[in-house]
Design a protein around this motif. Structure first.
Motif, PDB file in Angstrom:
ATOM      1  N   HIS A 127      16.514   3.973   7.687  1.00  0.00           N
ATOM      2  CA  HIS A 127      16.221   3.817   9.119  1.00  0.00           C
ATOM      3  C   HIS A 127      14.910   3.082   9.354  1.00  0.00           C
ATOM      4  O   HIS A 127      14.155   3.421  10.260  1.00  0.00           O
ATOM      5  CB  HIS A 127      16.195   5.181   9.812  1.00  0.00           C
ATOM      6  CG  HIS A 127      17.473   5.940   9.669  1.00  0.00           C
ATOM      7  ND1 HIS A 127      18.572   5.714  10.472  1.00  0.00           N
ATOM      8  CD2 HIS A 127      17.849   6.922   8.790  1.00  0.00           C
ATOM      9  CE1 HIS A 127      19.549   6.520  10.115  1.00  0.00           C
ATOM     10  NE2 HIS A 127      19.152   7.261   9.104  1.00  0.00           N
ATOM     11  N   SER A 128      14.605   2.099   8.494  1.00  0.00           N
ATOM     12  CA  SER A 128      13.409   1.240   8.611  1.00  0.00           C
ATOM     13  C   SER A 128      12.111   1.993   8.362  1.00  0.00           C
ATOM     14  O   SER A 128      11.037   1.504   8.720  1.00  0.00           O
ATOM     15  CB  SER A 128      13.353   0.551   9.992  1.00  0.00           C
ATOM     16  OG  SER A 128      14.515  -0.240  10.200  1.00  0.00           O
ATOM     17  N   CYS A 129      12.185   3.192   7.786  1.00  0.00           N
ATOM     18  CA  CYS A 129      10.950   3.908   7.430  1.00  0.00           C
ATOM     19  C   CYS A 129      10.265   3.173   6.276  1.00  0.00           C
ATOM     20  O   CYS A 129      10.910   2.884   5.256  1.00  0.00           O
ATOM     21  CB  CYS A 129      11.260   5.345   7.015  1.00  0.00           C
ATOM     22  SG  CYS A 129      11.940   6.372   8.340  1.00  0.00           S
ATOM     23  N   CYS A 133      12.118   8.761   4.518  1.00  0.00           N
ATOM     24  CA  CYS A 133      12.965   9.217   5.622  1.00  0.00           C
ATOM     25  C   CYS A 133      13.268  10.701   5.394  1.00  0.00           C
ATOM     26  O   CYS A 133      13.657  11.092   4.294  1.00  0.00           O
ATOM     27  CB  CYS A 133      14.245   8.404   5.679  1.00  0.00           C
ATOM     28  SG  CYS A 133      15.453   8.981   6.907  1.00  0.00           S
ATOM     29  N   VAL A 134      13.072  11.535   6.424  1.00  0.00           N
ATOM     30  CA  VAL A 134      13.281  12.980   6.320  1.00  0.00           C
ATOM     31  C   VAL A 134      14.371  13.386   7.316  1.00  0.00           C
ATOM     32  O   VAL A 134      14.246  13.137   8.516  1.00  0.00           O
ATOM     33  CB  VAL A 134      11.986  13.759   6.617  1.00  0.00           C
ATOM     34  CG1 VAL A 134      12.224  15.264   6.478  1.00  0.00           C
ATOM     35  CG2 VAL A 134      10.872  13.309   5.668  1.00  0.00           C
ATOM     36  N   SER A 135      15.458  13.994   6.790  1.00  0.00           N
ATOM     37  CA  SER A 135      16.549  14.441   7.659  1.00  0.00           C
ATOM     38  C   SER A 135      16.220  15.775   8.304  1.00  0.00           C
ATOM     39  O   SER A 135      15.636  16.659   7.666  1.00  0.00           O
ATOM     40  CB  SER A 135      17.848  14.577   6.855  1.00  0.00           C
ATOM     41  OG  SER A 135      18.361  13.309   6.500  1.00  0.00           O
ATOM     42  N   ILE A 136      16.587  15.929   9.576  1.00  0.00           N
ATOM     43  CA  ILE A 136      16.473  17.181  10.313  1.00  0.00           C
ATOM     44  C   ILE A 136      17.777  17.357  11.092  1.00  0.00           C
ATOM     45  O   ILE A 136      18.538  16.388  11.240  1.00  0.00           O
ATOM     46  CB  ILE A 136      15.260  17.161  11.282  1.00  0.00           C
ATOM     47  CG1 ILE A 136      15.365  15.976  12.258  1.00  0.00           C
ATOM     48  CG2 ILE A 136      13.951  17.122  10.522  1.00  0.00           C
ATOM     49  CD1 ILE A 136      14.281  15.968  13.316  1.00  0.00           C
ATOM     50  N   PRO A 137      18.082  18.574  11.572  1.00  0.00           N
ATOM     51  CA  PRO A 137      19.297  18.740  12.387  1.00  0.00           C
ATOM     52  C   PRO A 137      19.288  17.786  13.579  1.00  0.00           C
ATOM     53  O   PRO A 137      18.304  17.668  14.295  1.00  0.00           O
ATOM     54  CB  PRO A 137      19.216  20.216  12.840  1.00  0.00           C
ATOM     55  CG  PRO A 137      18.413  20.873  11.773  1.00  0.00           C
ATOM     56  CD  PRO A 137      17.392  19.850  11.334  1.00  0.00           C
ATOM     57  N   ASN A 138      20.393  17.071  13.726  1.00  0.00           N
ATOM     58  CA  ASN A 138      20.573  16.125  14.834  1.00  0.00           C
ATOM     59  C   ASN A 138      19.721  14.870  14.707  1.00  0.00           C
ATOM     60  O   ASN A 138      19.537  14.163  15.698  1.00  0.00           O
ATOM     61  CB  ASN A 138      20.287  16.779  16.189  1.00  0.00           C
ATOM     62  CG  ASN A 138      21.280  17.862  16.514  1.00  0.00           C
ATOM     63  OD1 ASN A 138      22.438  17.779  16.130  1.00  0.00           O
ATOM     64  ND2 ASN A 138      20.841  18.888  17.204  1.00  0.00           N
ATOM     65  N   HIS A 140      16.500  12.435  12.315  1.00  0.00           N
ATOM     66  CA  HIS A 140      15.613  12.173  11.188  1.00  0.00           C
ATOM     67  C   HIS A 140      14.243  11.786  11.740  1.00  0.00           C
ATOM     68  O   HIS A 140      14.074  11.565  12.949  1.00  0.00           O
ATOM     69  CB  HIS A 140      16.153  11.010  10.346  1.00  0.00           C
ATOM     70  CG  HIS A 140      15.962   9.670  10.990  1.00  0.00           C
ATOM     71  ND1 HIS A 140      16.754   9.233  12.022  1.00  0.00           N
ATOM     72  CD2 HIS A 140      15.035   8.690  10.782  1.00  0.00           C
ATOM     73  CE1 HIS A 140      16.337   8.036  12.405  1.00  0.00           C
ATOM     74  NE2 HIS A 140      15.292   7.689  11.689  1.00  0.00           N
ATOM     75  N   TYR A 141      13.254  11.705  10.824  1.00  0.00           N
ATOM     76  CA  TYR A 141      11.953  11.142  11.187  1.00  0.00           C
ATOM     77  C   TYR A 141      11.350  10.492   9.942  1.00  0.00           C
ATOM     78  O   TYR A 141      11.763  10.767   8.806  1.00  0.00           O
ATOM     79  CB  TYR A 141      11.006  12.204  11.763  1.00  0.00           C
ATOM     80  CG  TYR A 141      10.544  13.247  10.774  1.00  0.00           C
ATOM     81  CD1 TYR A 141       9.373  13.070  10.037  1.00  0.00           C
ATOM     82  CD2 TYR A 141      11.275  14.414  10.569  1.00  0.00           C
ATOM     83  CE1 TYR A 141       8.944  14.031   9.142  1.00  0.00           C
ATOM     84  CE2 TYR A 141      10.860  15.373   9.673  1.00  0.00           C
ATOM     85  CZ  TYR A 141       9.686  15.174   8.963  1.00  0.00           C
ATOM     86  OH  TYR A 141       9.256  16.118   8.058  1.00  0.00           O
ATOM     87  N   CYS A 142      10.403   9.586  10.182  1.00  0.00           N
ATOM     88  CA  CYS A 142       9.732   8.887   9.081  1.00  0.00           C
ATOM     89  C   CYS A 142       8.456   9.634   8.697  1.00  0.00           C
ATOM     90  O   CYS A 142       7.765  10.187   9.562  1.00  0.00           O
ATOM     91  CB  CYS A 142       9.408   7.452   9.483  1.00  0.00           C
ATOM     92  SG  CYS A 142      10.867   6.423   9.800  1.00  0.00           S
ATOM     93  N   ARG A 143       8.153   9.628   7.397  1.00  0.00           N
ATOM     94  CA  ARG A 143       6.960  10.298   6.893  1.00  0.00           C
ATOM     95  C   ARG A 143       6.263   9.379   5.902  1.00  0.00           C
ATOM     96  O   ARG A 143       6.908   8.668   5.129  1.00  0.00           O
ATOM     97  CB  ARG A 143       7.340  11.619   6.219  1.00  0.00           C
ATOM     98  CG  ARG A 143       6.140  12.414   5.682  1.00  0.00           C
ATOM     99  CD  ARG A 143       6.600  13.775   5.186  1.00  0.00           C
ATOM    100  NE  ARG A 143       7.533  13.671   4.075  1.00  0.00           N
ATOM    101  CZ  ARG A 143       8.245  14.687   3.606  1.00  0.00           C
ATOM    102  NH1 ARG A 143       8.157  15.881   4.181  1.00  0.00           N
ATOM    103  NH2 ARG A 143       9.065  14.524   2.584  1.00  0.00           N
ATOM    104  N   CYS A 144       4.929   9.393   5.944  1.00  0.00           N
ATOM    105  CA  CYS A 144       4.132   8.558   5.043  1.00  0.00           C
ATOM    106  C   CYS A 144       3.694   9.357   3.826  1.00  0.00           C
ATOM    107  O   CYS A 144       3.558  10.576   3.887  1.00  0.00           O
ATOM    108  CB  CYS A 144       2.900   8.013   5.765  1.00  0.00           C
ATOM    109  SG  CYS A 144       3.290   6.917   7.154  1.00  0.00           S
ATOM    110  N   SER A 154       6.232   4.860  14.672  1.00  0.00           N
ATOM    111  CA  SER A 154       6.918   5.967  13.987  1.00  0.00           C
ATOM    112  C   SER A 154       7.705   5.519  12.764  1.00  0.00           C
ATOM    113  O   SER A 154       8.573   6.248  12.286  1.00  0.00           O
ATOM    114  CB  SER A 154       7.850   6.719  14.956  1.00  0.00           C
ATOM    115  OG  SER A 154       7.122   7.274  16.018  1.00  0.00           O
ATOM    116  N   LYS A 155       7.393   4.352  12.231  1.00  0.00           N
ATOM    117  CA  LYS A 155       8.103   3.843  11.060  1.00  0.00           C
ATOM    118  C   LYS A 155       7.156   3.333   9.973  1.00  0.00           C
ATOM    119  O   LYS A 155       7.331   3.623   8.799  1.00  0.00           O
ATOM    120  CB  LYS A 155       9.058   2.709  11.468  1.00  0.00           C
ATOM    121  CG  LYS A 155      10.190   3.156  12.393  1.00  0.00           C
ATOM    122  CD  LYS A 155      11.092   1.992  12.758  1.00  0.00           C
ATOM    123  CE  LYS A 155      12.191   2.439  13.728  1.00  0.00           C
ATOM    124  NZ  LYS A 155      13.128   3.393  13.128  1.00  0.00           N
ATOM    125  N   SER A 156       6.143   2.536  10.364  1.00  0.00           N
ATOM    126  CA  SER A 156       5.231   1.943   9.392  1.00  0.00           C
ATOM    127  C   SER A 156       4.057   2.874   9.098  1.00  0.00           C
ATOM    128  O   SER A 156       3.754   3.790   9.864  1.00  0.00           O
ATOM    129  CB  SER A 156       4.721   0.587   9.894  1.00  0.00           C
ATOM    130  OG  SER A 156       4.071   0.737  11.154  1.00  0.00           O
TER     131      SER A 156
END
Length: 261
Positions: A127-129, A133-138, A140-144, A154-156
């Motif tokens: 997802h361009s992270c 990339c961290v999956s969560i219910p419903n 995802h989010y990006c983490r450095c 929220s990506k770079s």
């Protein structure tokens, strides 16, 4: 004698007629036993689902997924989820005496049809992270990675300047590196074992006398360079009455002691 000869249950196989008035009733009952009259056909049984004939009588049965009510005729659907033994991890849905398990949004039903597994949205791509990339219910989010800070998109990710964000304690200069930092000392000084303070190189005590040329041929700009050199040397030394002592002599047409040791 009849009871001794008959097979159980005796109440269905042995009949005693105590008076002539009961013979007609006994004859009908005896005929029903022998002729196998289908009571479900002969009578208006009133069973909601199905009627089952027995010798001289009948009873009602319900279809699978239903239970017989106390009236012995009507049927009600069984709530298979109500007893709590369904084993569904998230939700149980009753379906006519049976049930099925369902999962909350963001999960899918496992092969055992009872437990739920979270959907790994990151398995469809990062997802361009930039980093993780961290999956969560419903979703995802990006983490450095450690030492980086997530940017407003929220990506770079950008390397964290720990020299600005922590109390580094460096005596002279703090230099940020990826996920860390280190201290630096000015030229000619050494970093102490604590990794923060700087030591001057004049640990060994000496008596130092510098002799400089102050004649006109040196020219003013060159004489300034000589003074800067003297200052830098003195700054590197631990000058004290019990440490290194410094003296300066200037010469031209005559010799002059500027200051003694």
């Amino acid at each position: 004698s009849l009871r001794a000869m008959a097979s159980p249950p005796l109440e269905e196989h042995v009949f005693l007629v105590e008076s002539f008035e009961l013979i007609q009733q006994f004859a009908k009952q005896f005929q029903d036993k022998l002729c196998g009259v289908d009571m479900c056909v002969e009578r208006e049984h009133g069973c909601q689902h199905s009627c089952v004939s027995t010798p001289g009588s009948f009873y009602c049965e319900c279809n699978p997924g239903y239970r017989l009510n106390v009236d012995g005729k009507t049927c009600s659907p069984i709530d298979a989820c109500a007893d709590g033994r369904h084993g569904c991890q998230h939700h149980c849905v009753s379906v006519r005496g049976s049930y099925s398990c369902r999962c909350r949004p963001g999960y899918y039903l496992s092969q055992n049809k009872r437990s739920c597994t979270m959907i790994d949205y990151c398995s469809f791509g990062n997802h361009s992270c930039q980093h993780e990339c961290v999956s969560i219910p419903n979703g995802h989010y990006c983490r450095c990675r450690s030492g980086f800070t997530l940017q407003p998109d929220s990506k770079s990710c950008r390397a964290t300047d720990l020299c600005n964000g922590v109390d580094h304690g460096c005596e002279f200069k703090c230099v940020s590196t990826e996920g860390s930092y280190h201290c630096m000392c000015p030229e000619g000084q050494q970093l102490q074992a604590d990794g923060k303070t700087c030591s001057k190189c004049g640990a060994g005590h000496v008596d130092l006398v510098m002799v400089i040329d102050g004649s006109k041929s040196v020219r003013p700009q060159n004489f300034e360079l000589v003074k800067q050199f003297v200052n830098r040397i003195v700054d590197l030394l631990e000058v004290s009455p019990h440490g290194t002592r410094v003296g300066l002599v200037q010469y031209s047409s005559r010799v002059r002691t500027e200051f003694p040791l």
